[in-house]
Design a protein around this motif. Structure first.
Motif, short mmCIF file in Angstrom:
data_model
loop_
_atom_site.label_atom_id
_atom_site.label_comp_id
_atom_site.label_asym_id
_atom_site.label_seq_id
_atom_site.Cartn_x
_atom_site.Cartn_y
_atom_site.Cartn_z
N LEU A 68 -14.19 -4.30 9.16
CA LEU A 68 -13.17 -3.65 9.97
C LEU A 68 -11.77 -4.07 9.54
CD1 LEU A 68 -12.43 -1.88 12.41
CD2 LEU A 68 -12.65 -3.91 13.85
N ALA A 69 -11.59 -5.37 9.27
CA ALA A 69 -10.28 -5.86 8.83
C ALA A 69 -9.87 -5.22 7.51
CB ALA A 69 -10.31 -7.38 8.71
N ALA A 70 -10.82 -5.10 6.58
CA ALA A 70 -10.52 -4.48 5.28
C ALA A 70 -10.16 -3.01 5.45
CB ALA A 70 -11.71 -4.64 4.34
N ILE A 71 -10.86 -2.30 6.34
CA ILE A 71 -10.57 -0.88 6.57
C ILE A 71 -9.18 -0.72 7.17
CG2 ILE A 71 -11.21 1.14 7.95
CD1 ILE A 71 -14.13 0.24 7.66
N VAL A 72 -8.86 -1.56 8.17
CA VAL A 72 -7.53 -1.50 8.80
C VAL A 72 -6.45 -1.79 7.77
CG1 VAL A 72 -6.02 -2.63 10.48
CG2 VAL A 72 -8.36 -2.04 11.12
N LEU A 73 -6.68 -2.79 6.92
CA LEU A 73 -5.70 -3.15 5.89
C LEU A 73 -5.53 -2.02 4.89
CD1 LEU A 73 -3.89 -5.50 5.11
CD2 LEU A 73 -5.77 -6.44 3.78
N TRP A 74 -6.64 -1.37 4.52
CA TRP A 74 -6.61 -0.25 3.57
C TRP A 74 -5.78 0.90 4.15
CZ3 TRP A 74 -8.50 4.84 3.66
CH2 TRP A 74 -8.59 5.49 2.43
N VAL A 75 -6.02 1.25 5.41
CA VAL A 75 -5.26 2.32 6.06
C VAL A 75 -3.78 1.95 6.16
CG1 VAL A 75 -4.96 3.59 8.22
CG2 VAL A 75 -7.27 3.17 7.35
N MET A 76 -3.51 0.69 6.50
CA MET A 76 -2.13 0.23 6.64
C MET A 76 -1.39 0.32 5.30
SD MET A 76 -0.69 -3.48 7.86
CE MET A 76 -1.00 -4.20 6.23
N MET A 77 -2.04 -0.10 4.21
CA MET A 77 -1.39 -0.07 2.90
C MET A 77 -1.11 1.36 2.45
SD MET A 77 -2.94 -3.25 0.68
CE MET A 77 -4.67 -2.78 0.78
N ARG A 78 -2.01 2.27 2.74
CA ARG A 78 -1.75 3.68 2.41
C ARG A 78 -0.56 4.21 3.22
NH1 ARG A 78 -5.43 6.86 -0.28
NH2 ARG A 78 -4.85 8.65 1.01
N GLY A 79 -0.49 3.80 4.50
CA GLY A 79 0.62 4.22 5.33
C GLY A 79 1.95 3.68 4.82
N ILE A 80 1.95 2.40 4.39
CA ILE A 80 3.17 1.81 3.84
C ILE A 80 3.61 2.54 2.58
CG2 ILE A 80 4.09 -0.28 2.74
CD1 ILE A 80 2.38 -1.91 4.69
N ARG A 81 2.65 2.88 1.73
CA ARG A 81 2.99 3.61 0.50
C ARG A 81 3.58 4.99 0.83
NH1 ARG A 81 1.93 3.68 -5.11
NH2 ARG A 81 3.09 5.48 -5.88
N HIS A 106 3.95 -2.33 -6.13
CA HIS A 106 3.42 -0.96 -6.17
C HIS A 106 3.66 -0.21 -4.86
CE1 HIS A 106 0.40 -2.23 -9.55
NE2 HIS A 106 1.66 -2.26 -9.93
N ARG A 107 4.40 -0.83 -3.94
CA ARG A 107 4.83 -0.22 -2.68
C ARG A 107 3.68 -0.01 -1.69
NH1 ARG A 107 8.83 4.65 -4.31
NH2 ARG A 107 6.92 5.42 -5.25
N TYR A 108 2.66 -0.87 -1.77
CA TYR A 108 1.58 -0.81 -0.79
C TYR A 108 1.75 -1.86 0.31
CZ TYR A 108 -1.02 2.38 -3.80
OH TYR A 108 -1.42 3.47 -4.53
N LEU A 109 2.62 -2.82 0.10
CA LEU A 109 2.93 -3.85 1.09
C LEU A 109 4.45 -4.00 1.16
CD1 LEU A 109 0.25 -6.64 0.44
CD2 LEU A 109 0.34 -5.05 2.36
N PRO A 110 4.98 -4.62 2.21
CA PRO A 110 6.44 -4.77 2.32
C PRO A 110 7.05 -5.44 1.09
CG PRO A 110 5.40 -5.37 4.39
CD PRO A 110 4.28 -5.13 3.41
N HIS A 111 8.23 -4.97 0.69
CA HIS A 111 8.88 -5.48 -0.51
C HIS A 111 9.14 -6.98 -0.46
CE1 HIS A 111 10.56 -1.22 -1.46
NE2 HIS A 111 9.38 -1.41 -1.99
N GLN A 112 9.27 -7.53 0.77
CA GLN A 112 9.57 -8.96 0.89
C GLN A 112 8.49 -9.83 0.26
OE1 GLN A 112 9.75 -6.68 3.18
NE2 GLN A 112 11.51 -6.94 4.53
N LEU A 113 7.26 -9.32 0.18
CA LEU A 113 6.16 -10.11 -0.39
C LEU A 113 6.26 -10.22 -1.91
CD1 LEU A 113 3.22 -8.77 1.81
CD2 LEU A 113 4.27 -11.03 1.91
N HIS A 114 7.17 -9.45 -2.51
CA HIS A 114 7.35 -9.53 -3.97
C HIS A 114 8.43 -10.54 -4.34
CE1 HIS A 114 7.22 -8.32 -8.12
NE2 HIS A 114 8.46 -7.89 -8.12
#
Length: 661
Positions: free
Chosen positions: A459-472, A344-352
């Protein structure tokens, strides 16, 4: 394994149970202990709350299992909570669930492995000084086994899981029979008293309520991993949804029976355990060096006749194994969820991407690295890690059940058949109850654990959420930028192709690059060298003319002894003069056989390529020249993950008449 062999990795229920349910089953080993650790902060006076707290945990688990049975039937594609929430509550809420679950999967590995190491130390106390090294070593072993594939890891992990289930059930039945016959087993810590923590002594009113709620939130660790089956439905054999639902039910029933039995025996044997051994009264010797055995270790010793009994060692070995292998739930859940997020393009394609054995190798490795760092940072201490735990999973529980309520509302708007409508109404009630109950637990967990370390997980979940939105956003912007609006316009030929061969000295690689460039038939071809030393440049020009090379050699003076900048500026100047022209740069490079030889060659070529690739309208071509040492690269070497798919040498072909084993 070939991609077409994916169906061969599908799991029967007997293997799916240890793979996807080892986490909630193994939490029996420490959920009761976490309840007792909190209650004994106020001394022994508050242990009478234990049965009520355990009953609340059992009721909660029942509701959650029933709720997730609805999920596996309604959403069998494997997205679990993430898919439910994204579909019904929107992508933003779906990312909240995804970030929470990813953090919780990491915590599952850390807590399970640390708890397993604790049980090993309970049996062999002298290993206490090697706690962190042991924990990281077990993570490495789990990683290697999971890289072999889901089915293979399931076969390896099935026996310890079933041994643990059998061992705990035998221990519970034996202990209860002894109690019924008047020969109640007694724990080694039963004679110790517990002095209250000064801040938790003589609690009343709201303070007492908070203590009980803290104990309840700690006991809710028994529910971690329940959602893993809903994420792994595609890994089941057909009929997938029914098999997943039956496995989920079996997991819930076993976990409840085992948790209730262990809690009952902890009260019968009078296990007394604290967060600090120095609060134990009646303890002889130095309390600072005293290692308390885990609750399940004390129960096993009491039931089976001491710490040297066969039953004690069987329970400890099975408990340690299943706790360590419980991390396998996360090793299956994390990569699968990461793969869906990558799709869904929220994380790097390599993880798919799937690895050699059709496992999501990159996700497995990412989980292992983060979990190992967490174990190292918190010194593999369960008490420290447990405060970061379960917050994420209850966020997923609450939002997924709320999403299921909206799902059934949508189904009821279109369904007219009375029988399906009755089933939908029942399912909606179950999910609504699950949403309310897990929502209350989430509030309790957040209120009682936030200041004790849960804020790190938030905090980790918030950072991850922001990062995934940025990747998308990045992937969306890239797709928009690369989208073809006018195919004919994109296929328009350049006005001219200008070829440039970079020359450092006149040798065989240079002549090969010149020949290769000529084969492209550019409209104009020239050789280019940078003059750092004027005498060397003059000598090169003389040799060029002596060889009669009919390609003009251009010499750029570099008074500051730079090579990269003059070449890049020259190429860009050509582009400025003729924007519709294409510049093709040919760079001779050595191919070597040893890693250390790369440090001695190709450094200028590497920097030039990196700079030229950022220049529009410039094509960079490497022209390789194989040195003698490069022949060593064809020798058979040890197989590395992914080497077959990368086309690396796999060793000599088998001789005629030999068979592969």
């Amino acid at each position: 394994m070939r991609s077409e062999e994916l169906h061969e990795t599908l799991l029967p229920k007997r293997l799916a149970l240890p793979i996807f349910a080892s986490d909630p089953l193994s939490s029996v080993a420490y959920a009761t202990q976490e309840i007792l650790l909190v209650l004994t902060l106020g001394g022994l006076a508050y242990l009478h709350f234990t049965p009520w707290i355990a009953a609340s945990v059992v009721a909660l688990m029942t509701v959650v299992v029933l709720s997730y049975r609805q999920v596996v039937h309604a959403y069998p594609s494997g997205g679990g909570s993430y898919e439910v929430v994204s579909t019904n509550l929107g992508p933003t809420a779906g990312l909240v669930v995804a970030a929470s679950l990813l953090v919780d999967y990491v915590m599952t590995v850390a807590v399970s492995v640390a708890s397993g190491v604790d049980n090993i130390i309970s049996a062999v106390p002298r290993l206490a000084d090697h706690r962190v090294l042991m924990a990281i070593g077990f993570v490495a072993v789990l990683t290697a086994m999971n890289l072999r594939g889901v089915r293979e890891s399931g076969r390896a992990f099935a026996a310890p899981t079933y041994l643990f289930i059998t061992g705990v059930l035998v221990m519970v039945v034996t202990g209860l029979i002894r109690y019924a016959l008047g020969d109640a087993p007694v724990a080694e810590s039963a004679t110790y008293g517990v002095s209250p923590d000064p801040s938790d002594a003589n609690l009343t009113g709201l303070a007492l309520l908070m203590l009980v709620l803290r104990a309840f939130s700690s006991g809710c660790t028994a529910l971690t991993g329940v959602e893993a089956i809903s994420n792994g439905v595609p890994a089941f054999r057909k009929p997938k949804s029914r098999n997943a639902a039956e496995t989920l039910t079996a997991m819930g029933a076993l976990a409840i029976v085992m948790f209730v039995g262990v809690t009952a025996l902890a009260l019968i044997t009078k296990v007394h355990i604290t967060d600090d051994a120095c609060r134990l009264t009646g303890l002889t010797g130095d309390c600072a060096s005293y290692t308390q055995r885990t609750v399940i270790a004390q129960i096993a010793a009491a039931v089976f006749g001491g710490e040297h009994s066969v039953g004690f060692y069987v329970i400890q070995a099975a408990t340690a194994l299943v706790l360590i292998l419980a991390a396998n739930t996360a090793f299956n859940g994390f990569p699968l969820l990461a793969s869906i997020l990558a799709q869904h393009r929220y994380l790097p394609h390599q993880l798919h991407n799937r690895g050699d054995r059709l496992a999501f190798s990159n996700g497995i490795l990412a989980l292992a690295v983060v979990a190992a760092l967490l174990l190292w940072g918190f010194k593999a201490n369960v008490t420290s890690l447990i405060h970061l735990y379960i917050l994420g999973v209850f966020t997923a529980f609450t939002l997924s059940q709320l999403g299921m309520v909206r799902h059934w509302n949508s189904e009821l708007r279109t369904e007219r058949d009375p029988a399906p409508r009755r089933r939908h109404h029942t399912a909606r009630v179950i999910n609504a109850l699950g949403s309310v109950v897990t929502g209350l637990v989430l509030v309790i967990v957040l209120a009682t654990k936030f200041t004790e370390g849960a804020w790190l997980a938030v905090l980790a979940a918030i950072v991850l959420w922001v990062m995934m939105r940025g990747i998308r956003r990045h992937y969306d912007a890239t797709s928009a930028e690369l989208a073809v609006a006018d195919p004919k316009g994109e296929l328009t030929l350049p006005s001219r192709v200008l070829g440039i061969v970079l020359v450092s000295t006149l040798h065989k690689p240079t002549l090969r690059a010149l020949a290769y460039a000529r084969a492209f038939r550019p409209d104009r071809l020239e050789a280019l060298t940078v003059s750092v030393d004027r005498d060397e440049a003059a000598a090169l020009l003389r040799r060029w003319e002596e060889y009669g090379i009919d390609v003009p050699l251009k010499i750029i003076d570099s008074p500051y002894r730079e090579v990269t900048r003059p070449v890049v500026e020259y190429v860009r100047s050509i582009r400025r003069e003729s924007p519709r022209d294409i510049v093709a740069v040919f760079i001779p490079e050595y191919v070597v056989g040893h890693w250390w030889e790369n440090l001695l060659h190709n450094q200028s070529a590497l920097w030039l390529k990196n700079r030229l690739l950022f220049t529009p309208g410039v094509m960079v071509t490497s022209v390789p020249w194989q040195l003698t040492s490069s022949a060593h690269a064809d020798r058979p070497a040890a197989r590395a993950p992914g080497s077959f798919r990368r086309g690396e040498p796999q060793g000599p072909a088998p001789r005629a008449g030999t068979r592969h084993r």
